[in-house]
Design a protein around this motif. Structure first.
Motif, mmCIF file in Angstrom:
data_model
loop_
_atom_site.group_PDB
_atom_site.id
_atom_site.type_symbol
_atom_site.label_atom_id
_atom_site.label_comp_id
_atom_site.label_asym_id
_atom_site.label_seq_id
_atom_site.Cartn_x
_atom_site.Cartn_y
_atom_site.Cartn_z
ATOM 1 N N HIS A 270 -1.846 -0.223 37.055
ATOM 2 C CA HIS A 270 -2.516 -1.253 36.278
ATOM 3 C C HIS A 270 -3.679 -0.669 35.483
ATOM 4 O O HIS A 270 -4.520 0.057 36.016
ATOM 5 N N GLY A 271 -3.748 -0.997 34.201
ATOM 6 C CA GLY A 271 -4.824 -0.490 33.357
ATOM 7 C C GLY A 271 -6.207 -0.899 33.825
ATOM 8 O O GLY A 271 -7.166 -0.124 33.732
ATOM 9 N N ASN A 272 -6.321 -2.124 34.359
ATOM 10 C CA ASN A 272 -7.627 -2.619 34.788
ATOM 11 C C ASN A 272 -8.187 -1.864 35.988
ATOM 12 O O ASN A 272 -9.393 -1.902 36.238
ATOM 13 N N SER A 273 -7.322 -1.207 36.765
ATOM 14 C CA SER A 273 -7.789 -0.480 37.947
ATOM 15 C C SER A 273 -7.979 1.006 37.690
ATOM 16 O O SER A 273 -8.442 1.729 38.575
ATOM 17 N N ARG A 274 -7.647 1.468 36.497
ATOM 18 C CA ARG A 274 -7.700 2.908 36.232
ATOM 19 C C ARG A 274 -9.122 3.464 36.384
ATOM 20 O O ARG A 274 -9.320 4.599 36.842
ATOM 21 N N THR A 275 -10.109 2.684 35.998
ATOM 22 C CA THR A 275 -11.490 3.162 36.098
ATOM 23 C C THR A 275 -11.924 3.374 37.546
ATOM 24 O O THR A 275 -12.961 4.001 37.788
ATOM 25 N N LYS A 276 -11.151 2.872 38.505
ATOM 26 C CA LYS A 276 -11.515 3.019 39.911
ATOM 27 C C LYS A 276 -11.063 4.343 40.500
ATOM 28 O O LYS A 276 -11.532 4.726 41.580
ATOM 29 N N ARG A 287 -6.750 -0.354 28.037
ATOM 30 C CA ARG A 287 -5.943 -1.510 27.658
ATOM 31 C C ARG A 287 -4.524 -1.075 27.306
ATOM 32 O O ARG A 287 -4.332 -0.079 26.606
ATOM 33 N N GLU A 288 -3.550 -1.798 27.812
ATOM 34 C CA GLU A 288 -2.155 -1.567 27.422
ATOM 35 C C GLU A 288 -1.901 -2.302 26.110
ATOM 36 O O GLU A 288 -2.065 -3.514 26.027
ATOM 37 N N GLY A 299 6.989 -4.169 36.913
ATOM 38 C CA GLY A 299 6.264 -2.918 37.089
ATOM 39 C C GLY A 299 7.005 -1.715 36.550
ATOM 40 O O GLY A 299 6.406 -0.653 36.350
ATOM 41 N N ASN A 300 8.313 -1.866 36.302
ATOM 42 C CA ASN A 300 9.104 -0.770 35.759
ATOM 43 C C ASN A 300 9.026 -0.827 34.246
ATOM 44 O O ASN A 300 9.723 -1.596 33.594
ATOM 45 N N ARG A 301 8.177 0.015 33.672
ATOM 46 C CA ARG A 301 7.890 -0.112 32.256
ATOM 47 C C ARG A 301 7.388 1.200 31.685
ATOM 48 O O ARG A 301 6.856 2.057 32.403
ATOM 49 N N VAL A 302 7.548 1.337 30.391
ATOM 50 C CA VAL A 302 6.931 2.415 29.624
ATOM 51 C C VAL A 302 5.824 1.779 28.804
ATOM 52 O O VAL A 302 6.055 0.793 28.088
ATOM 53 N N SER A 303 4.628 2.322 28.909
ATOM 54 C CA SER A 303 3.458 1.694 28.293
ATOM 55 C C SER A 303 2.704 2.681 27.425
ATOM 56 O O SER A 303 2.675 3.886 27.695
ATOM 57 N N LEU A 304 2.075 2.155 26.384
ATOM 58 C CA LEU A 304 1.067 2.879 25.623
ATOM 59 C C LEU A 304 -0.275 2.244 25.952
ATOM 60 O O LEU A 304 -0.437 1.031 25.836
ATOM 61 N N MET A 305 -1.228 3.059 26.392
ATOM 62 C CA MET A 305 -2.554 2.574 26.751
ATOM 63 C C MET A 305 -3.606 3.250 25.894
ATOM 64 O O MET A 305 -3.427 4.396 25.459
ATOM 65 N N SER A 306 -4.683 2.552 25.663
ATOM 66 C CA SER A 306 -5.789 3.108 24.886
ATOM 67 C C SER A 306 -7.059 3.072 25.723
ATOM 68 O O SER A 306 -7.251 2.197 26.561
ATOM 69 N N ALA A 307 -7.927 4.057 25.491
ATOM 70 C CA ALA A 307 -9.235 4.119 26.147
ATOM 71 C C ALA A 307 -10.306 4.066 25.077
ATOM 72 O O ALA A 307 -10.349 4.930 24.182
ATOM 73 N N HIS A 308 -11.160 3.043 25.136
ATOM 74 C CA HIS A 308 -12.252 2.888 24.179
ATOM 75 C C HIS A 308 -13.584 3.040 24.905
ATOM 76 O O HIS A 308 -13.720 2.609 26.068
ATOM 77 N N LEU A 314 -12.108 4.416 19.758
ATOM 78 C CA LEU A 314 -10.955 4.951 20.478
ATOM 79 C C LEU A 314 -11.233 6.384 20.901
ATOM 80 O O LEU A 314 -11.575 7.243 20.074
ATOM 81 N N VAL A 315 -11.067 6.651 22.204
ATOM 82 C CA VAL A 315 -11.310 7.992 22.743
ATOM 83 C C VAL A 315 -10.004 8.752 22.914
ATOM 84 O O VAL A 315 -9.875 9.903 22.500
ATOM 85 N N ILE A 316 -9.022 8.117 23.519
ATOM 86 C CA ILE A 316 -7.736 8.766 23.791
ATOM 87 C C ILE A 316 -6.696 7.688 24.068
ATOM 88 O O ILE A 316 -7.042 6.547 24.422
ATOM 89 N N CYS A 317 -5.439 8.047 23.893
ATOM 90 C CA CYS A 317 -4.332 7.167 24.282
ATOM 91 C C CYS A 317 -3.546 7.819 25.419
ATOM 92 O O CYS A 317 -3.609 9.039 25.625
ATOM 93 N N PHE A 318 -2.815 7.004 26.155
ATOM 94 C CA PHE A 318 -1.954 7.499 27.222
ATOM 95 C C PHE A 318 -0.553 6.928 27.050
ATOM 96 O O PHE A 318 -0.397 5.740 26.740
#
Length: 433
Positions: A270-276, A287-288, A299-308, A314-318
Motif C-alpha cells: 500500500h502506498g500510504n504505508s510506504r513511509t513507515k 501516491r499510486e 492486491g494483484n496489480r501493476v502500479s505506477l507510484m509517484s513520490a512528491h 516530483l522526486v521519483i516514480c516507482f
C-alpha cells in the motif's frame, strides 16, 4: 555415517485456467518452463531427448535437470535429474509425468527425489483448461536451519499448490496483457502499446527479483558478520542489457513476523504505508497514479507510484508489482525517473529501460488458516542498489556498515508496525496505513 531425515510430500490440486491450448502450459523447453515458473525454478536444462520428434509433444520423453528454490537465499535449493514424458490421451486431454532418474544418472545433490509427479490437462468447451496437478517428492531436510524447518515439514515448499498457483499467475498475466485496461489519474486510459511496455517491464522486474533472492550456486552470496541471516552479493553489470553499467549490490535478510501473509502483504504494497518502512520515502507523499489489475484479487496489480516532497515537487516514480496467492506473496518495485515513465507510457522498448528491482517475498508458515491471528509469515527483504560505475567487485567497509544499517532499520520499522497493528487490531482498516 551421516543420519539423513527424509520427508515425503504428496499433494494434488485441480483448477480451471483460462488458456485453452496445451502448448501454452509450458511443460517442455527449459526457457519456457523456467520462464513461467520463475518463482520455483532457478535454472533448468534439457539433457537429451529419448523419444519423440521436434514440433510435437505427443509421446515425447526427455531427460531434464532442474534446480528448485524458495524465495530466500537462506533456504537451500534442490536439484535433480528427471525424465519427462508427455502424451495426448484423447482429443482434449494431455498428460505430463516427471520422475527422478537417480538410478540411471548421478544426481547433482542427494537431498531431493521426484517420485512420479505431473499434471493432466483437459481442454474445456468454454475455452478454459482443467488442470490436475500432483507432486510426490522426498526431501532430505537435516541441513535445513531449525529457524526455517516449518516450511519444509509442510507441503508448502514442494507441493502441487506452488506449481498450479504459478500457472494461474501466468494465465492472468496473459489475460491482462491483452484485455485489462490501464487506468491513470482522472480516468485517462493509456494506450495498448504503453500498457504492454509496462507489463513486460514489470515481468522482467519480478523475474530478476526472484532470481536475485535464490540460493542458487550462480548467486555468490556472502554472509554478513553482523548477522547469520543477512546476505550480500556483489554483481558486475557491465554489458548486461537493462541494468546500469558498473557494480551493484544485492543485500537481503529473512525474518519471521507474527502476522498473517495477507495482512503483511496489504501493508507492504500500500502506498500510504510506504513511509513507515522505506527510509527514502519518509518525508514524501506516495501516491499510486496508474494501475492494472491482474486477476480478481485487487492486491494483484501493476502500479505506477509517484513520490512528491513537501513542496509538491516530483522526486521519483516507482513501478511496482504486487501478487499474492495461498503459497506466497511478492511486492517488487524499481525506481524510474519521469522521462522513463513517459517513454514507457508511449510504448518505448522496456528492454532498454535500466532497473534494479528491490522488494519483499512473504511465505506463510502453513498453507491453511492464513487469517489465523496466531499464524506467522517469513518475510524476505531484498534491496538492489548501484555501488559504483566501475566493475571492481569490492565493497568498502563504510559501504558494508551502511548496508547493514539500511536493512536492520527496515526490519525494525516493519516489526514495529506489525506490533502496533497487532496491538490495535486495525489491520483491515486501510486508512490507518
Amino acid at each position: 555415517m551421516q543420519h539423513l531425515i527424509w520427508r515425503r510430500a504428496r499433494l494434488n490440486r485441480t483448477h480451471k485456467i483460462l488458456r485453452p491450448r496445451f502448448d501454452v502450459i509450458p511443460q517442455h523447453g527449459k526457457n519456457q518452463w523456467s520462464g513461467v515458473f520463475y518463482n520455483i525454478v532457478s535454472k533448468a536444462a534439457i539433457v537429451g531427448t529419448l523419444l519423440g520428434v521436434d514440433g510435437s509433444y505427443d509421446n515425447r520423453l526427455q531427460v531434464m535437470s532442474a534446480e528448485l528454490h524458495l524465495p530466500s537465499p537462506v533456504l537451500l535449493t534442490r536439484e535433480c535429474y528427471f525424465g519427462r514424458y508427455s502424451k495426448q490421451l484423447s482429443h482434449n486431454t494431455w498428460g505430463v509425468v516427471d520422475v527422478s532418474l537417480e538410478k540411471f544418472l548421478p544426481s547433482p545433490t542427494t537431498n531431493f527425489r521426484k517420485k512420479p509427479s505431473g499434471c493432466l490437462i483437459k481442454l474445456m468447451p468454454n475455452g478454459h483448461s482443467k488442470v490436475t496437478w500432483v507432486e510426490h517428492v522426498e526431501v532430505e531436510d537435516n541441513q535445513v536451519d531449525h529457524y526455517f524447518q516449518s516450511l519444509f515439514t509442510s507441503t508448502l515448499a514442494f507441493g502441487a499448490s506452488r506449481w498450479i498457483n504459478s500457472l494461474i499467475r501466468y494465465g492472468e498475466w496473459l489475460q491482462t496483457l491483452f484485455v485489462t485496461p490501464l487506468v491513470a489519474d482522472e480516468g485517462v486510459f493509456i494506450a495498448q502499446m504503453g500498457k504492454t511496455s509496462l507489463l513486460q517491464l514489470a515481468d522482467r522486474m519480478m523475474k530478476t527479483f526472484c532470481g536475485n533472492v535464490s540460493s542458487t550456486a550462480d548467486n555468490p552470496w556472502t554472509q554478513m558478520a553482523h548477522s547469520p541471516y543477512v546476505r550480500i552479493m556483489v554483481k558486475n553489470n557491465m554489458g548486461e542489457a537493462g541494468k546500469p553499467p558498473g557494480t551493484s549490490v544485492v543485500f537481503t535478510t529473512s525474518v519471521w513476523l507474527d502476522v498473517s501473509r495477507t495482512r503483511l502483504f496489504n501493508f507492504l504494497r500500500h502506498g500510504n504505508s510506504r513511509t513507515k518502512w522505506d527510509l527514502l520515502s519518509r518525508r514524501h507523499n506516495i501516491r499510486e497514479f496508474a494501475s492494472m489489475l491482474k486477476g480478481e484479487n485487487p492486491g494483484n496489480r501493476v502500479s505506477l507510484m509517484s513520490a512528491h516532497n513537501s513542496q509538491g515537487k516530483l522526486v521519483i516514480c516507482f513501478l511496482q508489482e504486487s501478487y499474492t496467492d495461498s503459497t506466497g506473496s511478492y511486492i517488487v518495485y524499481a525506481p524510474l525517473d519521469e522521462s522513463a515513465v513517459a517513454a514507457l507510457i508511449h510504448g518505448a522498448n522496456p528492454d532498454k529501460v535500466m532497473i534494479l528491482p528491490s522488494g519483499f517475498s512473504i511465505l506463510p508458515e502453513r498453507l491453511h488458516g492464513d487469517e489465523d491471528r496466531n499464524s506467522r509469515s517469513l518475510l524476505t527483504i531484498a534491496f538492489h542498489i548501484v555501488e559504483s560505475t566501475t566493475n571492481e567487485p569490492y565493497l568498502a567497509p563504510e559501504s558494508i556498515e551502511t548496508i547493514y544499517k539500511v536493512i536492520s532499520d527496515t526490519v525494525y520499522s516493519i516489526t514495529n508496525s506489525v506490533l502496533y497493528h497487532n496491538h490495535r487490531n486495525n489491520w483491515m482498516d486501510d486508512s490507518n496505513f
